[in-house]
Design a protein around this motif. Structure first.
Motif, short mmCIF file in Angstrom:
data_model
loop_
_atom_site.label_atom_id
_atom_site.label_comp_id
_atom_site.label_asym_id
_atom_site.label_seq_id
_atom_site.Cartn_x
_atom_site.Cartn_y
_atom_site.Cartn_z
N TYR A 9 0.87 -1.17 0.00
CA TYR A 9 0.00 0.00 0.00
C TYR A 9 0.91 1.23 0.00
N VAL A 10 0.73 2.10 -0.98
CA VAL A 10 1.50 3.34 -1.06
C VAL A 10 0.62 4.46 -0.52
N GLY A 11 1.16 5.25 0.38
CA GLY A 11 0.41 6.36 0.95
C GLY A 11 1.26 7.60 1.10
N GLN A 40 2.95 -0.40 -9.04
CA GLN A 40 1.71 -1.07 -9.46
C GLN A 40 0.85 -1.49 -8.27
N SER A 41 0.77 -0.62 -7.28
CA SER A 41 0.03 -0.97 -6.07
C SER A 41 -1.48 -0.92 -6.26
N ARG A 42 -1.96 -0.34 -7.35
CA ARG A 42 -3.40 -0.42 -7.65
C ARG A 42 -3.75 -1.78 -8.25
N GLN A 43 -2.90 -2.26 -9.15
CA GLN A 43 -3.16 -3.53 -9.82
C GLN A 43 -2.81 -4.73 -8.93
N LEU A 79 -2.79 -2.88 -2.41
CA LEU A 79 -3.93 -2.52 -1.58
C LEU A 79 -4.50 -1.14 -1.88
N ASN A 80 -3.91 -0.41 -2.82
CA ASN A 80 -4.47 0.88 -3.21
C ASN A 80 -5.67 0.63 -4.11
N ARG A 81 -6.76 1.30 -3.84
CA ARG A 81 -7.98 1.05 -4.59
C ARG A 81 -8.37 2.24 -5.46
N LYS A 82 -9.08 3.19 -4.89
CA LYS A 82 -9.60 4.27 -5.72
C LYS A 82 -8.57 5.39 -5.86
N ASN A 113 -8.41 4.32 5.16
CA ASN A 113 -8.30 3.92 3.75
C ASN A 113 -9.26 2.79 3.44
N ALA A 114 -10.02 2.93 2.33
CA ALA A 114 -11.02 1.94 1.94
C ALA A 114 -10.41 0.57 1.70
N GLY A 115 -9.28 0.51 1.02
CA GLY A 115 -8.64 -0.77 0.72
C GLY A 115 -8.19 -1.51 1.96
N LEU A 116 -7.81 -0.77 2.98
CA LEU A 116 -7.36 -1.40 4.23
C LEU A 116 -8.52 -1.64 5.19
N ARG A 117 -9.57 -0.82 5.09
CA ARG A 117 -10.72 -0.94 6.00
C ARG A 117 -11.42 -2.28 5.83
N SER A 118 -11.40 -2.83 4.63
CA SER A 118 -12.11 -4.08 4.35
C SER A 118 -11.33 -5.31 4.80
#
Length: 177
Positions: free
Chosen positions: A77-79, A142-145, A148-151, A102-107
């Motif tokens: 996850y990049v932040g 490529q942390s979206r693909q 854990l990065n989502r939107k 973060n939505a990707g981590l909240r789930s």
């Protein structure tokens, strides 16, 4: 005082009378371990609040881009840390909430993420500059693909790959021709 514990450093209890341990060094005052530098810093989120005071001050003084890595799934996850308390303030949010908002981590189930610093931004960097750098690192890793990065942030500038060096274009717009 420094003691040579030998191979028994992981024992919960040791009886000195049975296994004497040599004193290696006696110092008059405590000296904390030297901060390794921002790009060499790696820790787990659970260890953040127990870091030496000087390290905490250094991490709270700068803003920039960081990487969280999940030890269970190896996802990244990049932040970005854009607030007044820098990296330290951002990471304390993860420690207290488990997901930092973060939505990707909240789930996901909370995990003891490993955290490291990818880039320190200068004190004159704006929030927009930092977010643009964050978007670049997301693309680069490529942390979206695969992570854990989502939107995507709608206010950010997304890096675009053109014929030459990477250029930046506002989100939703095509790169310059």
């Amino acid at each position: 005082m420094s003691i040579d514990w030998g191979g028994a450093t992981r024992s919960w209890a040791q009886i000195a009378a049975n296994q004497p341990k040599p004193v290696v060094e006696i110092t008059r005052r405590f000296q904390e371990e030297q901060f390794p530098g921002y790009t060499r810093f790696i820790a787990t989120l659970s260890a953040i609040e127990a870091l030496p005071v000087g390290w905490l001050a250094a991490l709270g003084a700068v803003r920039g881009i960081y990487l969280l890595t999940c030890p269970r799934t190896n996802e990244q996850y990049v932040g970005s840390a854009t607030g007044q308390d820098g990296f330290l303030g951002r990471w304390k949010g993860y420690v207290s909430m488990g997901h930092g908002g973060n939505a990707g981590l909240r789930s996901r189930d909370p995990s003891d993420y490993q955290v490291s610093i990818l880039e320190v931004c200068g004190s004159s960097a704006t929030v927009e500059n930092i977010i643009a750098a964050e978007q670049f690192w997301k693309m680069k890793l490529q942390s979206r693909q695969m992570g854990l990065n989502r939107k995507q942030r709608s206010t950010a500038r997304t890096p675009q790959i053109g014929a030459g060096p990477v250029s930046f274009a506002p989100t939703g717009q095509a790169p310059p021709a």
